[in-house]
Design a protein around this motif. Structure first.
Motif, PDB file in Angstrom:
ATOM      1  N   UNK A 142       0.811  -1.224   0.000  1.00  0.00           N
ATOM      2  CA  UNK A 142       0.000   0.000   0.000  1.00  0.00           C
ATOM      3  C   UNK A 142       0.847   1.279   0.000  1.00  0.00           C
ATOM      4  N   UNK A 143       1.961   1.230  -0.642  1.00  0.00           N
ATOM      5  CA  UNK A 143       2.765   2.447  -0.799  1.00  0.00           C
ATOM      6  C   UNK A 143       2.312   3.107  -2.095  1.00  0.00           C
ATOM      7  N   UNK A 144       2.015   4.391  -2.041  1.00  0.00           N
ATOM      8  CA  UNK A 144       1.552   5.065  -3.263  1.00  0.00           C
ATOM      9  C   UNK A 144       2.732   5.223  -4.212  1.00  0.00           C
ATOM     10  N   UNK A 145       2.470   5.244  -5.512  1.00  0.00           N
ATOM     11  CA  UNK A 145       3.559   5.424  -6.483  1.00  0.00           C
ATOM     12  C   UNK A 145       4.381   6.681  -6.193  1.00  0.00           C
ATOM     13  N   UNK A 146       3.686   7.757  -5.781  1.00  0.00           N
ATOM     14  CA  UNK A 146       4.410   9.010  -5.541  1.00  0.00           C
ATOM     15  C   UNK A 146       5.377   8.853  -4.360  1.00  0.00           C
TER      16      UNK A 146
END
Lengths: 246, 398
Positions: free
Chosen positions: B316-320
């Motif tokens: 659940x790490x955002x791409x940004x």
């Protein structure tokens, strides 16, 4: 008598401690079709490779008029060579093979090289094959193309290794005709290795016969004369196609 | 002593067809008897390949029996048919006996049988065989040492020639075969791009997945980006790309030049006044060294992408966030050191492959042997060079 084109004196060839030919001495006259013959394994091809400069001799000297010792690299080719298999560059077309040395060693524009390549291919009877790859040619055609490549730089001397080996009788005869035409028409000196009797008698003007056992030249002269007059047992066996007594 | 006559008796009653139907093989007869100064063997029947095993047993027994005798006579009068394989066994018997100073001769037989005897050298004087002595352990070690020495000399020759050619090309750049540089870049670079992308994407993916399992326990998920980013740009990107280039292009170079060598194309090149080094080797080396860093940049990029896929879908790490963390971890030197490594790796791959290719001799088998040797040598050299880089960069604090 004029100076010979190639003078070989006391030439020994082989590798490490294995001597194939010991202290051979002979001359090749300009305009000759000079044939090196002998049984398999006697050192014919190795002698040819030494004459070309591909195998350093164990001893003795080779002097090619106007060149000195045979040298290969770093300068435009001064003599042509056709290898037994043709040895055409498989990644290039036939035309590129023939024109390769011209492109590398002259500043001729591509069109001029193309014109020369076409003429050379026509000379050896291979018109229209310039765009083909070597793999698309028959054995005889490959050898003709290799002769065209060897002729590209207008040499006065050409070395041929087993030109008619592995060819059908008709192709072999055609190749003999081509060698004769180049020799008579252009005054080309031809040094060739072969053990094809018909070729030797048809095109050869002078020959030397190498002997595996004595490691020397056992006979030299006009092949037709040798066939008719030689009393040497090995020469007679060779020219009369007699089997060795076991 | 009369032996093995069962089939002959049966065949007189039933004929060949019956015995074949019954699964019987027609048998030959072998009758041995003592004569004044030796042994006489009377052969009979049809001695064909089917009887070769039985005949071989007889031959072996007779070889032992004949010890101390002066002569052995093999009489073929009763032989109906004998084929080449069985005749070869009998000639072997004769030669072995002669070697043991026992005179052996073939007598009798129909004209057809005598022709076979003649054809297989049954009447020729046996040649004295040179027995090849097996090398002992010391000789084998000595020979291996000489071979290694020869190989080292050959490599030094190659490197010396390379230096001379490189110097000559600096003064005469036109002597270089520039066409093959572009060709090599296309073959080793453009054509290899899909496989380099796929493998490095998977490497990034796997590395992120494995590390995520560990880092998740400490709530340090975000550091997956650091680990993947630094590893792919600095270490795994260049190494994996080099390994792909080794298997794909290095092997091709070795096989190609090896084939050219055994088919006399290299000799033909030399007879045209052209050196193999500037025409065959240097274009390949230069092409590889130019294209390898580009592939390595791509490898690092897709490796990070593989990590991002895991980070985004599993952690659940955002791409940004992943991207920002990667940028904070990966320094420009990481990227440039990877590129530097890749250039050195590519040079080593091309040089070893070309050296092995040009050292080929012995036809198709030689090409295979040198190609295998090239790949193994390259892989070893790559790992060695990587270790050297790691130590040197570590010592220099880079």
């Amino acid at each position: 008598m004029s100076e010979p084109l190639i003078r070989v004196q006391g030439l020994s060839i082989g590798w490490d401690q294995h001597v194939l030919i010991n202290e051979a001495t002979f001359d090749v006259a300009r305009g000759d079709v000079f044939v090196i013959l002998g049984e398999s394994g006697c050192g014919k091809s190795t002698l040819l490779r030494s004459l070309i400069g591909l195998e350093p001799p164990l001893g003795g000297s080779i002097d090619i008029q106007g060149i000195g010792s045979p040298r290969l690299e770093g300068a435009a080719p001064e003599y042509g060579v056709m290898f037994q298999s043709g040895a055409l560059f498989s990644s290039m077309t036939v035309g590129e093979n023939v024109g390769f040395a011209l492109q590398e060693w002259t500043s001729l524009p591509t069109e001029a090289v193309s014109a020369i390549v076409k003429a050379k291919l026509a000379l050896v009877g291979l018109e229209g094959t310039g765009d083909k790859l070597p793999a698309e040619l028959s054995g005889g055609m490959k050898k003709r193309a290799a002769i065209a490549r060897a002729m590209a730089f207008e040499p006065s001397l050409i070395f041929l290794d087993e030109p008619s080996a592995g060819l059908d009788p008709v192709s072999a005869a055609e190749l003999d005709e081509l060698i004769l035409a180049l020799n008579r028409g252009l005054g080309l000196t031809v040094v060739m290795v072969t053990h094809e009797l018909e070729s030797i008698l048809k095109v050869g003007t002078t020959c030397i016969m190498l002997d595996k056992d004595s490691k020397t030249i056992v006979a030299s002269g006009d092949p037709r004369q040798l066939k008719a007059e030689s009393t040497n047992q090995k020469v007679r066996q060779f020219f009369n196609r007699e089997a060795r007594v076991r | 002593m009369l032996e093995n006559t069962s089939w002959r008796a049966a065949s007189e009653v039933f004929g060949d067809r019956i015995s074949l139907v019954a699964g019987l093989v027609p048998e030959f007869s072998w009758r041995s008897s003592d004569i004044a100064d030796g042994v006489r063997v009377d052969l009979g029947g049809q001695i064909t390949i089917d009887q070769a095993p039985a005949l071989w047993k007889r031959v072996s027994v007779l070889l032992e029996q004949a010890a101390g005798k002066q002569r052995v006579q093999i009489d073929n009068d009763g032989v109906d048919v004998i084929d080449g394989a069985c005749m070869a066994l009998l000639v072997h018997l004769r030669n072995e006996l002669k070697a043991r100073k026992v005179h052996c001769e073939f007598t009798g037989g129909s004209p057809a049988v005598r022709r076979i005897v003649e054809l297989y050298g049954g009447r020729r004087r046996p040649r004295v065989r040179r027995v090849r002595r097996a090398k002992n352990a010391v000789e084998q070690v000595g020979q291996a040492t000489v071979n290694v020495f020869d190989e080292v000399v050959s490599i030094l020759d190659f490197l010396g020639e390379l230096v001379v050619s490189a110097w000559a090309l600096l003064t005469h750049p036109k002597r270089m075969n520039w066409r093959d540089v572009a060709l090599t870049m296309e073959r080793a670079g453009a054509d290899a791009t899909p496989i380099v992308l796929l493998i490095n994407l998977l490497i990034g993916f796997v590395m992120a997945y494995q590390s995520a399992l560990q880092l998740e326990q400490f709530g340090a998920n975000i550091y997956v980006a650091d680990l993947v980013g630094v590893s792919m740009t600095r270490e795994l990107g260049p190494l994996m790309t080099a390994i792909i280039l080794c298997g794909r292009t290095g092997a091709a170079f070795a096989a190609e030049l090896g084939t050219m060598k055994v088919s006399e194309e290299v000799d033909a090149l030399r007879t045209l006044g052209l050196l193999p080094m500037p025409h065959l080797v240097m274009p390949r080396v230069l092409g590889m060294m130019l294209v390898a860093p580009l592939l390595t940049f791509l490898a690092g990029g897709v490796g990070i992408l593989g990590g991002l896929l895991v980070g985004n879908t599993m952690l659940d790490i955002t791409p940004k966030a992943y991207w920002i963390e990667t940028l904070s971890a990966v320094k420009p030197w990481d990227i440039w050191s990877g590129a530097l490594k890749s250039v050195v790796f590519a040079g080593a791959i091309a040089l070893i492959a070309c050296q092995q290719g040009l050292a080929t001799s012995g036809g198709a088998e030689g090409v295979g042997r040198r190609t295998t040797s090239a790949v193994v040598s390259i892989l070893f050299t790559l790992i060695l060079l990587d270790a050297v880089f790691t130590v040197v960069f570590g010592v220099l604090g880079l």
